[in-house]
Design a protein around this motif. Structure first.
Motif, PDB file in Angstrom:
ATOM      1  N   ARG A 157     -43.760 -12.517 -54.929  1.00 24.07           N
ATOM      2  CA  ARG A 157     -42.524 -13.136 -54.433  1.00 24.07           C
ATOM      3  C   ARG A 157     -42.426 -14.634 -54.741  1.00 24.07           C
ATOM      4  N   HIS A 158     -43.543 -15.236 -55.089  1.00 22.14           N
ATOM      5  CA  HIS A 158     -43.550 -16.688 -55.311  1.00 22.14           C
ATOM      6  C   HIS A 158     -44.002 -16.968 -56.740  1.00 22.14           C
ATOM      7  N   HIS A 159     -43.178 -17.732 -57.469  1.00 17.38           N
ATOM      8  CA  HIS A 159     -43.377 -17.939 -58.905  1.00 17.38           C
ATOM      9  C   HIS A 159     -43.291 -19.426 -59.248  1.00 17.38           C
ATOM     10  N   PRO A 160     -43.820 -19.828 -60.410  1.00 14.22           N
ATOM     11  CA  PRO A 160     -43.578 -21.202 -60.885  1.00 14.22           C
ATOM     12  C   PRO A 160     -42.080 -21.418 -61.052  1.00 14.22           C
TER      13      PRO A 160
ATOM     14  N   GLY B 239     -44.575 -18.590 -44.638  1.00 13.68           N
ATOM     15  CA  GLY B 239     -44.471 -17.234 -45.151  1.00 13.68           C
ATOM     16  C   GLY B 239     -45.813 -16.572 -45.346  1.00 13.68           C
ATOM     17  N   VAL B 240     -45.764 -15.402 -46.004  1.00  6.88           N
ATOM     18  CA  VAL B 240     -46.951 -14.605 -46.312  1.00  6.88           C
ATOM     19  C   VAL B 240     -47.100 -14.554 -47.826  1.00  6.88           C
ATOM     20  N   TYR B 241     -48.347 -14.678 -48.317  1.00  2.21           N
ATOM     21  CA  TYR B 241     -48.597 -14.780 -49.747  1.00  2.21           C
ATOM     22  C   TYR B 241     -49.603 -13.710 -50.162  1.00  2.21           C
ATOM     23  N   ALA B 242     -49.219 -12.919 -51.155  1.00  5.80           N
ATOM     24  CA  ALA B 242     -49.993 -11.758 -51.598  1.00  5.80           C
ATOM     25  C   ALA B 242     -50.504 -11.992 -53.016  1.00  5.80           C
ATOM     26  N   PRO B 243     -51.339 -11.070 -53.543  1.00  8.49           N
ATOM     27  CA  PRO B 243     -51.887 -11.260 -54.889  1.00  8.49           C
ATOM     28  C   PRO B 243     -50.813 -11.530 -55.940  1.00  8.49           C
ATOM     29  N   GLY B 244     -51.063 -12.552 -56.764  1.00  6.07           N
ATOM     30  CA  GLY B 244     -50.127 -12.959 -57.803  1.00  6.07           C
ATOM     31  C   GLY B 244     -49.186 -14.065 -57.384  1.00  6.07           C
TER      32      GLY B 244
END
Length: 235
Positions: free
Chosen positions: A3-6, A180-185
């Protein structure tokens, strides 16, 4: 799901080759996990190629080829460009990320991170708190500190501020903070002045790759004791 990207500016700098080397490591590792950002990079490459086709040729020195080959020889111990942009993860021969008396094989490390870990064996884990361990990784540059950070399951990292930009790429498990919540990748960027307190989920530990421009600053009363002891060691 990632969900989170450069952001577009970081991805553009990466595609143009102007992003600092240590930060390129984190972006390259994210690309090996994220189809969406690989497609975005491909589109940027196409735009760049189109611009080059319409650029007037420039004269070069007669020894340019020799200098390029010499530079390649000097950098042969660094991760290759294919390591930075390839989509594969290392599933067959993953590096063991050891901690104390136990080894934990990770079967979904991006190839770039796997190579960094292998090049830095044996890893030297340093206990930063009861919940956090860190192993610095030599990456052939002197601007940013590159490290693996491991949060034990259910563990909370002490609240801290950032003195410089810090990139975090989640490799295994997940963590959360007030945002928030941060997952693999997932790819996170923290800017100077941003305060947070990461906490791993209760069911498993969390492993991250971090690239930091400066040491963090622990907030509150504890900071008076801890901050003078924190070291920043790019390598």
């Amino acid at each position: 799901m990632i969900r989170h990207h450069p952001d577009s500016n970081v991805l553009m700098e990466y595609a143009a080759g102007t992003l600092p080397w240590a930060m390129s490591l984190a972006v390259g590792a994210h690309l090996q996990l994220c189809p969406r950002c690989r497609e975005g990079r491909h589109q940027l490459d196409c735009v760049g190629g189109g611009l080059l086709r319409h650029t007037e040729p420039q004269a070069v020195h007669s020894d340019s080829l020799a200098r390029v080959l010499q530079r390649i020889d000097q950098d042969e111990n660094n991760p290759s460009q294919s390591d930075l942009i390839g989509p594969e993860v290392n599933t067959a021969h993953s590096a063991a990320v050891d901690s104390g008396n136990r080894d934990r094989p990770l079967d979904q490390l991006p190839r770039l991170v796997d190579k960094l870990v292998r090049d830095n064996q044996p890893l030297h884990w340093r206990r930063m708190s009861s919940s956090l361990q860190m192993a610095r990784l030599a990456s052939g540059q002197n601007q940013c500190e590159v490290a693996l950070q491991r949060i034990r399951q259910g563990g909370k990292v002490v609240e801290h501020d950032h003195r410089g930009r810090e990139i975090t790429l989640v490799l295994y498990g997940s963590f959360s903070d007030a945002d928030g919540v941060y997952a693999p990748g997932d790819f996170l960027v923290r800017e100077p002045g941003e305060v947070h307190r990461p906490m791993a989920t209760q069911d498993q530990e969390c492993l991250c790759l971090s690239v930091a421009e400066a040491a963090v600053s622990v907030t509150g009363i504890l900071g008076w004791l801890v901050n003078p002891l924190l070291r920043f060691r790019p390598a």
